[in-house]
Scaffold this motif. Structure first.
Motif, PDB file in Angstrom:
ATOM      1  N   ARG A 125       0.811  -1.221   0.000  1.00  0.00           N
ATOM      2  CA  ARG A 125       0.000   0.000   0.000  1.00  0.00           C
ATOM      3  C   ARG A 125       0.845   1.272   0.000  1.00  0.00           C
ATOM      4  O   ARG A 125       0.327   2.358  -0.251  1.00  0.00           O
ATOM      5  N   GLU A 150      -0.205  -1.137  -6.188  1.00  0.00           N
ATOM      6  CA  GLU A 150      -0.269  -0.311  -4.982  1.00  0.00           C
ATOM      7  C   GLU A 150      -1.701  -0.373  -4.449  1.00  0.00           C
ATOM      8  O   GLU A 150      -2.619   0.161  -5.059  1.00  0.00           O
ATOM      9  N   ASP A 152      -4.292  -1.685  -0.680  1.00  0.00           N
ATOM     10  CA  ASP A 152      -4.447  -2.278   0.649  1.00  0.00           C
ATOM     11  C   ASP A 152      -4.656  -3.776   0.449  1.00  0.00           C
ATOM     12  O   ASP A 152      -5.579  -4.199  -0.245  1.00  0.00           O
TER      13      ASP A 152
END
Length: 387
Positions: A125, A150, A152
């Motif tokens: 992230r 990129e 979560d």
């Protein structure tokens, strides 16, 4: 992000090559000279990256580290290349063709997996970290096998991948995190993600994890490299309930056979110091069984035996003297033996090695090893040398 973008330009890459072997002691003079021809921001970024590459050479080897891009946290938290390569081999042995690498960092594990022929989705992230991972995949010619995202990790769909690898962050603002539920993401989330993987999963965790925290459906493996414990891994889809210690290089693997604790015995002629991975995995009993030995003390992982039976899972020492803890006696004995090179090892003793070394003041042409420990509960000193 700006630093990395600068370094990826032709001017940045050329400057990186120029400062590759800069001596830190001469860095200021080098920076002053280079700023006459290059932007100050680029010079600072190049010198900073050169320092990181020099540090990373221990983990990645000089050749790879000299081409890769690092962040300070990336160097600190990356898996050693030899350990990552071993884990990737286990994945290929399981028939894994694709892995979702969650919390991928600067891409150390993704690189090992890709070099083993595995397609990888690397997720982190942090924008700078993800950018470094993307640059590393490109620098090492692995961009076709590594997709960097990129994001979560808790929001990533891993259904299209054979396996999941999760390396939760185990450091916070105050240093190492010891509670698995304080990892980022928490261990419980990582376990859930592992159980959803179609074929297999591996979770990298701190080697000090309590054994009672290991899920019943997981295999627990402790890995050391060159005698240093590097990590523990929870495997899913392999051998539920299995416990193993793996030593690199090799690999050499010791599996638990559920043996009872060894008996406590008086000191024999040999002392065996088990590898740290063996100790962490609670497999000292397996080592004691291999050398027909027992323990010096019920709570300490030193094995004693009467015969020399070499094993890769422990270092053997021949014991010449066993005395109750007494610094004056030790000093006299070392003086008599003309011991000037003294290795001090301790387990179950509050005395610091340097403190003892100052008190005994070893002098002479010979070498010895002293173990500060307990024998059947009593403080003791065992003197000897590698067998």
């Amino acid at each position: 992000m700006n630093d990395l973008a600068l370094l990826l330009t032709p001017e940045g890459r050329a400057l990186l090559d120029e400062v590759r072997d800069t001596d830190p002691a001469k860095e200021l003079a080098v920076a002053t000279r280079l700023r006459r021809e290059h932007p100050a921001e680029l010079v600072s970024a190049a010198l900073g990256q050169a320092r990181l590459r020099q540090r990373a050479a221990v983990k990645f080897g000089a050749e790879d580290a000299g081409r890769m891009f690092f962040t300070p946290n990336g160097v600190e938290q990356s898996t050693r290349a030899s350990v990552a390569a071993y884990r990737a081999r286990r994945m290929t042995d399981l028939g894994i063709a694709s892995v979702a690498d969650l919390c991928s960092g600067i891409g150390g594990d993704a690189i090992a997996l890709a070099r083993a022929g595995i397609r990888v989705l690397a997720v982190d992230r942090d924008p700078m970290t993800a950018a470094a991972a993307r640059a590393n995949a490109d620098a090492l010619g692995l961009a076709d096998l590594i997709e960097v995202r990129e994001a979560d990790v808790t929001e990533v769909d891993t259904a299209g991948y054979d396996a999941v690898f999760v390396d939760p962050a185990r450091r916070g603002g105050r240093g190492r995190i010891f509670d698995p539920e304080a990892y980022s993401p928490p261990l419980s989330w990582a376990v859930s993600a592992a159980r959803r993987a179609p074929r297999a999963a591996a979770l990298k965790i701190a080697p000090g994890i309590p054994h009672e925290a290991v899920p019943e459906d997981a295999e627990a493996e402790w890995i050391s490299d060159g005698g240093d414990v590097k990590e523990a891994v929870l495997w899913f889809g392999t051998e539920p309930g299995a416990v193993r210690a793996t030593l690199l290089p090799g690999p050499r693997t010791l599996l638990s056979r559920g043996l009872p604790d060894p008996e406590v015995r008086p000191p024999g002629r040999y002392l065996y110091e088990p590898d740290g991975a063996v100790i962490r995995s609670h497999l000292v009993s397996e080592v004691a069984d291999r050398v027909d030995g027992g323990l010096l003390d019920a709570t300490i992982a030193y094995v004693t035996a009467d015969a020399l039976r070499p094993t890769p899972y422990a270092t053997a020492y021949e014991i010449t003297d066993h005395i109750p803890f007494n610094v004056k006696k030790l000093k006299a004995l070392l003086r008599e033996r003309q011991v000037g090179t003294l290795t001090v090892k301790k387990r179950g003793s509050a005395v610091e090695p340097e403190e003892l070394r100052k008190k005994v003041k070893p002098q002479g042409p010979h070498a010895a090893t002293v173990f500060l420990t307990r024998v059947a509960g009593a403080p003791a000193m065992l003197i000897g040398h590698p067998a």
